[in-house]
Enzyme design. Structure first.
Site, PDB file in Angstrom:
ATOM      1  N   HIS A   1       0.862  -1.194   0.000  1.00  0.00           N
ATOM      2  CA  HIS A   1       0.000   0.000   0.000  1.00  0.00           C
ATOM      3  C   HIS A   1       0.890   1.233   0.000  1.00  0.00           C
ATOM      4  O   HIS A   1       1.775   1.359   0.836  1.00  0.00           O
ATOM      5  CB  HIS A   1      -0.909   0.025   1.234  1.00  0.00           C
TER       6      HIS A   1
ATOM      7  N   TYR B   1      -8.630   5.531   7.858  1.00  0.00           N
ATOM      8  CA  TYR B   1      -8.737   5.869   9.278  1.00  0.00           C
ATOM      9  C   TYR B   1      -9.771   6.993   9.355  1.00  0.00           C
ATOM     10  O   TYR B   1      -9.519   8.093   8.866  1.00  0.00           O
ATOM     11  CB  TYR B   1      -7.402   6.366   9.823  1.00  0.00           C
TER      12      TYR B   1
ATOM     13  N   PRO C   1      -3.482   0.049  18.820  1.00  0.00           N
ATOM     14  CA  PRO C   1      -3.236  -0.409  17.447  1.00  0.00           C
ATOM     15  C   PRO C   1      -3.327   0.667  16.363  1.00  0.00           C
ATOM     16  O   PRO C   1      -3.028   0.384  15.197  1.00  0.00           O
ATOM     17  CB  PRO C   1      -4.325  -1.475  17.227  1.00  0.00           C
TER      18      PRO C   1
ATOM     19  N   LYS D   1       1.859  -0.449  14.959  1.00  0.00           N
ATOM     20  CA  LYS D   1       3.292  -0.534  15.273  1.00  0.00           C
ATOM     21  C   LYS D   1       3.723  -1.778  16.065  1.00  0.00           C
ATOM     22  O   LYS D   1       4.923  -2.036  16.182  1.00  0.00           O
ATOM     23  CB  LYS D   1       3.698   0.714  16.091  1.00  0.00           C
TER      24      LYS D   1
ATOM     25  N   TYR E   1       4.627   6.446   9.869  1.00  0.00           N
ATOM     26  CA  TYR E   1       3.732   5.348   9.495  1.00  0.00           C
ATOM     27  C   TYR E   1       4.486   4.258   8.733  1.00  0.00           C
ATOM     28  O   TYR E   1       4.320   3.072   9.015  1.00  0.00           O
ATOM     29  CB  TYR E   1       2.551   5.879   8.668  1.00  0.00           C
TER      30      TYR E   1
HETATM   31  C1  PHB Z   1      -5.266  -4.427  10.757  1.00  0.00           C
HETATM   32  O1  PHB Z   1      -5.427  -4.648   9.550  1.00  0.00           O
HETATM   33  O2  PHB Z   1      -5.545  -5.289  11.603  1.00  0.00           O
HETATM   34  C2  PHB Z   1      -4.764  -3.106  11.201  1.00  0.00           C
HETATM   35  C3  PHB Z   1      -4.345  -2.198  10.247  1.00  0.00           C
HETATM   36  C4  PHB Z   1      -3.901  -0.942  10.652  1.00  0.00           C
HETATM   37  C5  PHB Z   1      -3.901  -0.621  11.992  1.00  0.00           C
HETATM   38  C6  PHB Z   1      -4.303  -1.537  12.945  1.00  0.00           C
HETATM   39  C7  PHB Z   1      -4.746  -2.793  12.547  1.00  0.00           C
HETATM   40  O3  PHB Z   1      -3.509   0.624  12.369  1.00  0.00           O
END
Ligand code: PHB
Ligand code: APR
Length: 396
Positions: free
Chosen positions: A74, A203, A295, A299, A387
């Site tokens: 990505h 997000y 989460p 990280k 990130y």
């Molecule tokens: C996930 O796909 O489980 C995932 C992706 C990004 C995050 C947290 C979890 O920031």
């Protein structure tokens, strides 16, 4: 029964498996003790984002083949708020870096296969693990397997047993420097059979709470919404879950989350935790045993990988040059990268979640920060470089 090895590793999560693999590549022998079965560690669904340095590391270690084939690169993420979506172009802002969406349990499968293939023993299903004489030159680990008491004598112990394991507790509480923040929310996570709702992760901040649109495969999607940490999975029917996703994400551009049969539901706690004392005598903590992040910044696994890079190098230097310099500085070096990841995870969490009972000024600050991140190249670059992941110390 007593066995001997150079490094006794507790825990076959990403940290323990990576440590065993990296040590083996330097000719150092280890044995891993794991409480769960192989099926359980290979089948438990966890996070799914590998940052750039972790991807490079797995490739360099020769365990990146399936990831390169089956994972999804990505090059951007989206931030959604105020009814609009805004793209952060990670690739362009970081001179060509990106992240890989590849489930953690697939990383575990690749590492277990590599570690077993190189002759390292993993003892699955061990119980009653306890650490002894960690402050001497010959520490040991006692445990039971199939009802039989066993002992592993070693030169070093890798405490890679996650947040709830016994390793951190083997450091006397009086000398452990610990910091904990509990967030007043959880994440309700689902896995569903559906096509991706978006090509990139979204997000989304809303007055009803945060949403993350993530993915696993072209047919399996991973979605989360912010919830009360004490809520119960049983309170959420599939219809109620989809209604909540729609209410939190629909804006003026007509974009809609794609629905599909939900086959897993669970609630995740949100904590920031750091045990700065990552070494005690010959015991070295790595990964979740020493630190936990909420989460939001994706990280967890990536911080564990950073610890292991430092620890494997320090142990290698000990055997090669009889030098303890890197071992002695492990805690202070590792914790610097950990704090960067901890701060970024907190930053993403507070920027994207609304918390009950907040004053209106805090909400306005949040919106000002979001507006800044999507309108200033400097602010977007800062988010992007964190990130995609800052380099492991001494690599790249
Ligand atoms: C996930 O796909 O489980 C995932 C992706 C990004 C995050 C947290 C979890 O920031
Ligand atoms: N004895 C033996 N093994 C144990 C014990 C014990 N008493 N307690 C825990 N373990 C094992 C767990 O079963 C697990 O397989 O230690 C392993 C720890 O793995 P993780 O919790 O995955 O931690 P870590 O390897 O540090 O990986 C960090 O993985 O789980 C995610 O959120 C975590 O993303 C983060 C990353």
């Amino acid at each position: 029964m007593t066995k001997k090895t150079q490094v006794g590793i507790i825990g076959a999560g990403p940290a323990g498996l990576l440590l065993a693999h990296m040590l083996h590549q330097q000719g150092i022998e280890s044995i891993i003790l794991e409480a769960q079965t192989r099926d359980a560690i290979e089948g438990t669904i966890k996070a799914g984002v590998l940052e750039h340095p972790t991807v490079q590391l797995l490739k360099q270690l020769g365990v990146g083949e399936r990831m390169s084939r089956d994972g999804f690169e990505h090059r951007g993420i989206e931030l959604a708020f105020g009814g609009k979506r805004h793209r952060i172009d990670l690739h362009e802002l970081t001179d060509g870096k990106s992240i890989m969406v590849y489930p953690q349990h697939e990383v575990i499968k690749d590492l277990v296969a590599a570690v077993l293939a190189n002759g390292t023993t993993i003892e699955f299903g061990v119980k009653d693990v306890s650490l002894h004489d960690v402050y001497s030159a010959q520490p040991s680990i006692r445990y039971t397997k199939d009802g039989e008491a066993r002992q592993l004598q070693c030169d070093f112990i890798g405490g890679c047993d996650g947040f709830h394991g016994p390793s951190r507790q083997a450091i006397p509480a009086a000398i452990r420097q610990e910091h904990l923040k509990t967030y007043p929310c959880g994440w309700f996570g689902i896995l569903c059979e559906a096509p991706p709702s978006s090509e990139e992760l979204i997000y989304a901040q809303s007055d009803r709470g945060f949403v993350l649109i993530s993915t696993r495969t072209p047919t399996v999607q991973r979605l989360y919404f912010q919830c009360d940490p004490n809520d119960k999975v049983e309170n959420w029917s599939d219809d109620r879950i989809w209604a909540e996703f729609h209410a939190r994400t629909e804006g003026s551009d007509g974009w809609r989350v794609k629905e599909g049969p939900i086959f897993q539901k669970g609630i995740i706690a949100m904590r920031s935790f750091v045990c700065e004392t990552m070494q005690h005598g010959r015991l070295f903590l790595a990964g979740d045993a020493a630190h936990i992040v909420p989460p939001t910044g994706a990280k967890g696994l990536n911080l564990a990988a950073g610890d292991v890079v430092l620890l494997s190098r320090a142990i290698t230097e000990f055997y090669r040059n009889n030098s303890t310099d890197r071992l002695d500085s492990y805690s202070s070096t590792a914790v610097k990268r950990v704090w960067r990841g901890e701060h970024f995870s907190w930053f993403m969490t507070t920027m994207l979640h609304d918390f009950e009972g907040e004053d209106t000024i805090t909400r306005r600050f949040r919106r000002a920060q979001l507006d800044y991140v999507v309108s200033s190249r400097a602010a977007a670059t800062s988010l992007a470089e964190n990130y995609v992941g800052l380099p492991f110390p001494g690599l790249e």
